[in-house]
Design a protein around this motif. Structure first.
Motif, PDB file in Angstrom:
ATOM      1  N   ASP A  54       0.808  -1.220   0.000  1.00 29.59           N
ATOM      2  CA  ASP A  54       0.000   0.000   0.000  1.00 29.59           C
ATOM      3  C   ASP A  54       0.845   1.276   0.000  1.00 29.59           C
ATOM      4  N   LEU A  55       2.031   1.216  -0.552  1.00 27.58           N
ATOM      5  CA  LEU A  55       2.874   2.400  -0.639  1.00 27.58           C
ATOM      6  C   LEU A  55       2.298   3.367  -1.663  1.00 27.58           C
ATOM      7  N   SER A  56       2.280   4.635  -1.316  1.00 20.59           N
ATOM      8  CA  SER A  56       1.606   5.630  -2.156  1.00 20.59           C
ATOM      9  C   SER A  56       2.282   5.812  -3.502  1.00 20.59           C
ATOM     10  N   GLU A  57       3.588   5.642  -3.568  1.00 18.34           N
ATOM     11  CA  GLU A  57       4.274   5.858  -4.833  1.00 18.34           C
ATOM     12  C   GLU A  57       3.853   4.829  -5.880  1.00 18.34           C
ATOM     13  N   SER A  58       3.675   3.586  -5.455  1.00 18.40           N
ATOM     14  CA  SER A  58       3.193   2.571  -6.388  1.00 18.40           C
ATOM     15  C   SER A  58       1.759   2.873  -6.816  1.00 18.40           C
ATOM     16  N   ARG A  59       0.949   3.337  -5.880  1.00 18.30           N
ATOM     17  CA  ARG A  59      -0.436   3.686  -6.211  1.00 18.30           C
ATOM     18  C   ARG A  59      -0.481   4.816  -7.235  1.00 18.30           C
ATOM     19  N   VAL A 107      -5.119  -2.906   2.542  1.00 21.69           N
ATOM     20  CA  VAL A 107      -5.277  -3.987   3.511  1.00 21.69           C
ATOM     21  C   VAL A 107      -3.940  -4.605   3.917  1.00 21.69           C
ATOM     22  N   ALA A 108      -2.849  -4.137   3.357  1.00 19.95           N
ATOM     23  CA  ALA A 108      -1.548  -4.755   3.621  1.00 19.95           C
ATOM     24  C   ALA A 108      -1.087  -4.532   5.050  1.00 19.95           C
ATOM     25  N   ASN A 109      -1.404  -3.376   5.613  1.00 18.62           N
ATOM     26  CA  ASN A 109      -0.863  -2.991   6.912  1.00 18.62           C
ATOM     27  C   ASN A 109      -1.936  -2.730   7.967  1.00 18.62           C
ATOM     28  N   GLN A 110      -3.181  -3.104   7.652  1.00 14.18           N
ATOM     29  CA  GLN A 110      -4.259  -2.866   8.600  1.00 14.18           C
ATOM     30  C   GLN A 110      -5.408  -3.826   8.323  1.00 14.18           C
ATOM     31  N   HIS A 111      -6.206  -4.051   9.340  1.00 17.96           N
ATOM     32  CA  HIS A 111      -7.385  -4.894   9.170  1.00 17.96           C
ATOM     33  C   HIS A 111      -8.531  -4.060   8.602  1.00 17.96           C
ATOM     34  N   VAL A 112      -9.281  -4.657   7.691  1.00 13.35           N
ATOM     35  CA  VAL A 112     -10.456  -4.007   7.112  1.00 13.35           C
ATOM     36  C   VAL A 112     -11.640  -4.939   7.296  1.00 13.35           C
ATOM     37  N   ASP A 113     -12.728  -4.422   7.832  1.00 12.40           N
ATOM     38  CA  ASP A 113     -13.908  -5.247   8.098  1.00 12.40           C
ATOM     39  C   ASP A 113     -14.521  -5.776   6.809  1.00 12.40           C
ATOM     40  N   ARG A 114     -15.235  -6.881   6.955  1.00  9.53           N
ATOM     41  CA  ARG A 114     -15.819  -7.571   5.805  1.00  9.53           C
ATOM     42  C   ARG A 114     -16.744  -6.666   5.004  1.00  9.53           C
ATOM     43  N   HIS A 115     -17.586  -5.911   5.677  1.00  4.58           N
ATOM     44  CA  HIS A 115     -18.545  -5.083   4.943  1.00  4.58           C
ATOM     45  C   HIS A 115     -17.841  -3.993   4.142  1.00  4.58           C
ATOM     46  N   GLU A 116     -16.698  -3.520   4.631  1.00  2.00           N
ATOM     47  CA  GLU A 116     -15.931  -2.532   3.882  1.00  2.00           C
ATOM     48  C   GLU A 116     -15.314  -3.148   2.637  1.00  2.00           C
ATOM     49  N   LEU A 117     -14.840  -4.380   2.765  1.00  2.00           N
ATOM     50  CA  LEU A 117     -14.288  -5.088   1.610  1.00  2.00           C
ATOM     51  C   LEU A 117     -15.371  -5.300   0.550  1.00  2.00           C
ATOM     52  N   GLU A 118     -16.527  -5.751   0.991  1.00  2.00           N
ATOM     53  CA  GLU A 118     -17.621  -6.018   0.061  1.00  2.00           C
ATOM     54  C   GLU A 118     -18.057  -4.749  -0.660  1.00  2.00           C
ATOM     55  N   GLU A 119     -18.192  -3.680   0.084  1.00  2.00           N
ATOM     56  CA  GLU A 119     -18.629  -2.417  -0.515  1.00  2.00           C
ATOM     57  C   GLU A 119     -17.638  -1.930  -1.556  1.00  2.00           C
ATOM     58  N   ALA A 120     -16.343  -1.992  -1.230  1.00  2.00           N
ATOM     59  CA  ALA A 120     -15.316  -1.512  -2.147  1.00  2.00           C
ATOM     60  C   ALA A 120     -15.291  -2.335  -3.431  1.00  2.00           C
ATOM     61  N   VAL A 121     -15.329  -3.656  -3.295  1.00  2.00           N
ATOM     62  CA  VAL A 121     -15.259  -4.533  -4.465  1.00  2.00           C
ATOM     63  C   VAL A 121     -16.523  -4.438  -5.309  1.00  2.00           C
ATOM     64  N   ASN A 122     -17.676  -4.426  -4.665  1.00  2.00           N
ATOM     65  CA  ASN A 122     -18.942  -4.436  -5.402  1.00  2.00           C
ATOM     66  C   ASN A 122     -19.191  -3.144  -6.177  1.00  2.00           C
ATOM     67  N   GLU A 123     -18.617  -2.035  -5.726  1.00  2.00           N
ATOM     68  CA  GLU A 123     -18.825  -0.761  -6.408  1.00  2.00           C
ATOM     69  C   GLU A 123     -17.885  -0.557  -7.596  1.00  2.00           C
ATOM     70  N   ALA A 124     -16.881  -1.408  -7.749  1.00  2.00           N
ATOM     71  CA  ALA A 124     -15.846  -1.190  -8.760  1.00  2.00           C
ATOM     72  C   ALA A 124     -16.251  -1.704 -10.134  1.00  2.00           C
ATOM     73  N   ASP A 125     -15.980  -0.898 -11.150  1.00  2.00           N
ATOM     74  CA  ASP A 125     -16.101  -1.338 -12.533  1.00  2.00           C
ATOM     75  C   ASP A 125     -14.792  -1.976 -12.995  1.00  2.00           C
ATOM     76  N   ILE A 126     -13.685  -1.529 -12.407  1.00  2.00           N
ATOM     77  CA  ILE A 126     -12.351  -2.022 -12.724  1.00  2.00           C
ATOM     78  C   ILE A 126     -11.636  -2.282 -11.398  1.00  2.00           C
ATOM     79  N   ILE A 127     -10.936  -3.404 -11.296  1.00  2.00           N
ATOM     80  CA  ILE A 127     -10.091  -3.678 -10.133  1.00  2.00           C
ATOM     81  C   ILE A 127      -8.657  -3.800 -10.625  1.00  2.00           C
TER      82      ILE A 127
END
Length: 341
Positions: A30-35, A54-74
């Protein structure tokens, strides 16, 4: 102009201003330069970009689902494939990514991001300079000037794997995969934070590492070898080592992608894209396979053809997908972040 961004956007069939891209930089911690590097081109074209860290912190399941489901491109970053896929499995993100692919989301990535969508990949995850502690310490020691300079160079994605796949002719036994409609964009971009020659000499002992076969998400069959025509810090040409890997994994098809080359799947068809380098060389995509005598063969992938003729589904993956025993050693050297689940 990069061949990656326009190809990814074209696969969606929609204008960039209407698209949402989710960037997952786990492989680069999750380094910003790569992003910035991986997303700059899309932002410039008007795509809305969000990051799932998610590399350096825990993310709750509902946050993961929301982020993935809203994406047109991953879009998945390059970096350490083993760490990324293990992290996703630990958090439950792997299943969400597989489901997203089955829904037809454009899934994309570079290097590790190319490997992760397949059954496995020819990986440099044993390289200590791809490990979390090294990367985070190195980033922490960078000056503001070097970071700003990096942003100027953002968006230079060198080569890609772009695909949309509906099904494979070998998938009759799997009704879910028969209904599969998925679009993929993968690139074999070499990370630009390669150390200077002096640093490499000073840390020569750190360059005594081997390529390993790591497991991906299994959305596509086969072993991917990114940077197929490159020599990395261990001094070994990846294409040479890939042949040895294929002997150890004889049941799988191998695909090598040169830097500045791309493979695009569009429905049941594929085509090879490439950017001619400064000396006029045309990068290629390569197909590896073993004959009945156990001899490894490689050939240049046709510039166009049928996806079903290129990829081969294994009838019994549990029996034929052979693990690399060195993976557990690599995990111990680059351990997962301890977090609640």
């Amino acid at each position: 102009m990069s061949i990656v961004g326009p190809s990814v956007i074209a696969l969606t069939g929609r204008p960039p201003q209407d698209l949402s891209l989710l960037y997952i930089g786990t492989a680069s911690y999750d380094l910003s330069e790569s992003r910035h590097k991986q997303t700059y081109e899309f932002i410039k074209m008007g795509v809305s970009v969000k990051s799932l860290d998610v590399a350096n912190q825990h993310v709750d399941r509902h946050e993961l689902e929301e982020a993935v489901n809203e994406a047109d491109i991953i879009l998945v970053s390059g970096g350490n494939t083993l760490y990324a896929v293990d992290r996703w499995e630990h958090l439950g993100l792997s299943d969400l990514l597989r489901e997203s692919a089955l829904r037809g989301t454009v899934i994309a990535g570079g290097s590790a991001g190319a490997i992760c969508w397949f059954e496995g990949g020819h990986s440099d995850s044993m390289d200590p300079k791809t490990h979390r502690s090294f990367k985070l310490n190195k980033y922490a020691n960078k000056s503001d000037d070097s970071t700003e300079s990096f942003h100027v160079e953002a968006g230079r994605l060198n080569s890609s794997f772009v695909a949309e796949c509906t099904n494979f002719k070998e998938t009759e036994a799997n009704p879910k995969k028969m209904q599969l409609t998925r679009k993929v964009s993968l690139d074999t971009f070499m990370e630009s934070d390669v150390d200077s020659e002096k640093e490499m000499e000073d840390e020569s002992s750190a360059n005594d590492w081997e390529y390993i076969r790591v497991e991906g998400l299994g959305i596509f069959p086969g072993i991917i070898c990114p940077h197929h025509d490159c020599i990395q810090s261990n001094g070994v040409l990846r294409s040479t080592d890939f042949k040895s890997m294929m002997k150890r994994h004889p049941y799988e098809i191998g695909i090598g992608i040169d830097n500045f080359a791309a493979l695009e799947f569009d429905g049941s068809n594929f085509r090879v894209l490439s950017i001619e380098d400064e000396v006029g060389k045309v990068p290629e995509v390569w197909i590896y396979f073993l004959d009945d005598d156990g001899t490894v063969h490689s050939k240049i992938c046709p510039r166009a053809g049928k996806v079903a003729d290129l990829l081969q589904m294994l009838k019994d993956p549990a029996k034929h997908l052979l693990p690399d025993k060195r993976v557990d050693v690599c995990r111990k050297k680059n351990p997962q972040l301890q977090s609640r689940i």
